[in-house]
Design a protein around this motif. Structure first.
Motif, short mmCIF file in Angstrom:
data_model
loop_
_atom_site.label_atom_id
_atom_site.label_comp_id
_atom_site.label_asym_id
_atom_site.label_seq_id
_atom_site.Cartn_x
_atom_site.Cartn_y
_atom_site.Cartn_z
N PHE A 33 0.83 -1.21 0.00
CA PHE A 33 0.00 0.00 0.00
C PHE A 33 0.86 1.26 0.00
O PHE A 33 2.06 1.21 0.26
CB PHE A 33 -0.95 0.00 1.21
N ARG A 47 -3.62 8.35 5.31
CA ARG A 47 -4.25 7.03 5.43
C ARG A 47 -3.61 6.10 4.41
O ARG A 47 -3.10 6.53 3.38
CB ARG A 47 -5.76 7.10 5.13
N SER A 50 -4.28 0.53 -0.58
CA SER A 50 -3.60 -0.55 -1.30
C SER A 50 -3.51 -0.21 -2.78
O SER A 50 -4.40 0.44 -3.33
CB SER A 50 -4.40 -1.84 -1.14
N THR A 63 -8.41 2.09 -4.86
CA THR A 63 -9.87 1.93 -4.88
C THR A 63 -10.35 1.98 -3.45
O THR A 63 -9.81 1.29 -2.58
CB THR A 63 -10.23 0.59 -5.55
N ARG A 65 -13.70 3.02 -0.47
CA ARG A 65 -15.08 3.34 -0.11
C ARG A 65 -15.03 4.53 0.82
O ARG A 65 -14.16 4.61 1.69
CB ARG A 65 -15.70 2.14 0.61
N GLN A 69 -18.40 9.29 8.14
CA GLN A 69 -17.95 10.07 9.31
C GLN A 69 -16.42 10.18 9.35
O GLN A 69 -15.86 10.72 10.30
CB GLN A 69 -18.50 9.45 10.61
N PRO A 74 -13.73 11.10 2.76
CA PRO A 74 -14.69 11.99 2.08
C PRO A 74 -13.98 13.07 1.25
O PRO A 74 -14.47 13.46 0.19
CB PRO A 74 -15.48 12.63 3.22
N LYS A 225 -6.07 -6.21 6.75
CA LYS A 225 -7.44 -5.87 7.19
C LYS A 225 -7.57 -4.39 7.49
O LYS A 225 -6.62 -3.76 7.94
CB LYS A 225 -7.83 -6.72 8.41
C1 LIG Z 1 -2.79 -1.49 5.14
C2 LIG Z 1 -4.09 -0.77 4.85
C3 LIG Z 1 -4.55 -0.72 3.55
C4 LIG Z 1 -5.76 -0.07 3.26
N1 LIG Z 1 -6.21 -0.07 1.98
C5 LIG Z 1 -7.43 0.47 1.71
C6 LIG Z 1 -7.98 0.42 0.39
O1 LIG Z 1 -7.35 -0.07 -0.56
N2 LIG Z 1 -9.23 0.92 0.20
C7 LIG Z 1 -9.96 1.48 1.24
O2 LIG Z 1 -11.11 1.87 1.02
N3 LIG Z 1 -9.44 1.57 2.47
C8 LIG Z 1 -8.21 1.09 2.74
N4 LIG Z 1 -7.71 1.18 4.01
C9 LIG Z 1 -8.45 1.97 5.02
C10 LIG Z 1 -8.04 3.47 4.91
O3 LIG Z 1 -6.67 3.61 5.24
C11 LIG Z 1 -8.82 4.37 5.87
O4 LIG Z 1 -8.77 3.83 7.15
C12 LIG Z 1 -10.28 4.57 5.46
O5 LIG Z 1 -10.33 5.17 4.17
C13 LIG Z 1 -11.01 5.49 6.47
O6 LIG Z 1 -10.30 6.69 6.60
P1 LIG Z 1 -11.04 8.03 7.09
O7 LIG Z 1 -9.98 9.05 7.38
O8 LIG Z 1 -12.09 8.42 6.11
O9 LIG Z 1 -11.77 7.58 8.41
P2 LIG Z 1 -11.26 7.86 9.91
O10 LIG Z 1 -11.38 9.31 10.21
O11 LIG Z 1 -9.92 7.23 10.08
O12 LIG Z 1 -12.33 7.03 10.73
C14 LIG Z 1 -13.54 7.62 11.16
C15 LIG Z 1 -14.42 6.61 11.82
O13 LIG Z 1 -14.85 5.65 10.86
C16 LIG Z 1 -14.56 4.35 11.34
N5 LIG Z 1 -14.07 3.55 10.21
C17 LIG Z 1 -12.84 3.59 9.66
N6 LIG Z 1 -12.73 2.71 8.65
C18 LIG Z 1 -13.94 2.10 8.57
C19 LIG Z 1 -14.46 1.08 7.73
N7 LIG Z 1 -13.72 0.50 6.77
N8 LIG Z 1 -15.75 0.71 7.91
C20 LIG Z 1 -16.51 1.29 8.87
N9 LIG Z 1 -16.07 2.24 9.69
C21 LIG Z 1 -14.80 2.64 9.55
C22 LIG Z 1 -13.47 4.50 12.37
O14 LIG Z 1 -13.57 3.49 13.36
C23 LIG Z 1 -13.75 5.86 12.95
O15 LIG Z 1 -14.66 5.76 14.00
C24 LIG Z 1 -6.50 0.55 4.30
C25 LIG Z 1 -6.01 0.51 5.60
C26 LIG Z 1 -4.83 -0.14 5.89
C27 LIG Z 1 -4.35 -0.18 7.32
#
Ligand SMILES: Cc1cc2nc3c(=O)[nH]c(=O)nc-3n(C[C@H](O)[C@H](O)[C@H](O)COP(=O)(O)OP(=O)(O)OC[C@H]3O[C@@H](n4cnc5c(N)ncnc54)[C@H](O)[C@@H]3O)c2cc1C
Length: 226
Positions: A33, A47, A50, A63, A65, A69, A74, A225
């Motif tokens: 990633f 963040r 991958s 890619t 989602r 929140q 977003p 994960k």
């Molecule tokens: C090694 C690795 C590879 C990753 N690869 C990808 C990828 O290819 N595609 C992808 O979409 N994401 C991937 N992720 C997840 C990504 O890094 C972020 O964590 C995700 O996009 C959420 O970030 P955010 O800042 O929007 O949410 P944050 O501000 O970090 O989280 C806000 C809230 O949402 C909750 N939350 C976070 N993630 C999720 C979830 N998946 N489902 C439900 N609630 C959630 C948290 O618990 C928190 O309460 C990967 C994570 C890791 C560790």
């Protein structure tokens, strides 16, 4: 380094693919990633995402989602072509073992992302690894990369098992239900495979237990994960 949004593909209401042009070529192993950083409310947020492309490609493909929140996803979701981000990497120990003869890939939702890189890498090298893909999503409309994956399956290059988690929406060729040992062993002939699992922590934990029950060695299972 800087990355520029070159192309955006919107799959459905909450999922997009972004193709990013990096300042310099990124060399990586399928499964790894990048850290993507954006300035949000004056603060640098980073963040992990991958890589879905193969290492030979100039553009990086992620890619994701949108988490409503969430902080970063977003903002990433609203980027336009030409916008900039900061990228760093590659990172991660979730990597395809190039010496595999047999590989079982198991994806939940956007967990397909790093597995696409593995599948495409295998294709790029003439399919030396016999691959089976179990791909589970909440409903048929949520499946990503379906045309491409189905194409490989139709050419008999990949065994593909799409699994809809909605028992009321199971199109022809799909199955439904949790991924249990009975389901895995009905498609996987022996235990001489490496298993690559990518999905939510809950799903990965469940499947790890199933594999343990089947007698699969821990060393043969790699997980990612989020
Ligand atoms: C090694 C690795 C590879 C990753 N690869 C990808 C990828 O290819 N595609 C992808 O979409 N994401 C991937 N992720 C997840 C990504 O890094 C972020 O964590 C995700 O996009 C959420 O970030 P955010 O800042 O929007 O949410 P944050 O501000 O970090 O989280 C806000 C809230 O949402 C909750 N939350 C976070 N993630 C999720 C979830 N998946 N489902 C439900 N609630 C959630 C948290 O618990 C928190 O309460 C990967 C994570 C890791 C560790």
């Amino acid at each position: 380094m800087k990355g520029i949004v070159e192309k955006i593909i919107q799959w459905n209401a909450d999922t997009k693919t972004i193709l990013i042009r990096p300042e310099r070529k990124v060399t990586f192993i399928p499964g790894q990633f990048m850290m993507v950083s954006l300035i949000i409310n004056g603060k640098l947020e980073s963040r992990a995402f991958s890589l879905c492309n193969t290492p030979d490609k100039e553009l990086l493909e992620i890619t994701f989602r949108v988490i409503e929140q969430g902080k970063l996803s977003p903002v990433l979701f609203n980027l336009k072509e030409g916008d900039e981000m900061i990228i760093a990497g590659p990172y991660g120990n979730f990597r395809l073992n190039f010496n595999d003869k047999n590989a079982v890939l198991i994806a939940g939702g956007t967990g397909i992302a790093p597995l696409m890189s593995m599948i495409r890498y295998n294709k790029h090298h003439g399919w030396p690894i016999k691959m089976i893909l179990f791909y589970s999503a909440r409903k048929p409309a949520n499946f990503l990369y379906m045309e491409e994956i189905k194409g490989y399956a139709m050419d008999n290059k990949l065994t593909f098992i799409p699994i809809s988690q909605d028992p009321n929406e199971v199109p022809e060729g799909f199955i439904t239900g949790r991924i249990k040992k009975e389901m895995i062993s009905s498609y996987v002939p022996g235990l001489n495979s490496h298993f690559y699992l990518c999905g939510s922590p809950m799903m990965i934990k469940e499947i790890e237990l199933e594999l343990k029950d089947m007698g699969v060695e821990k060393a043969s299972v790699r997980t990612d994960k989020w």
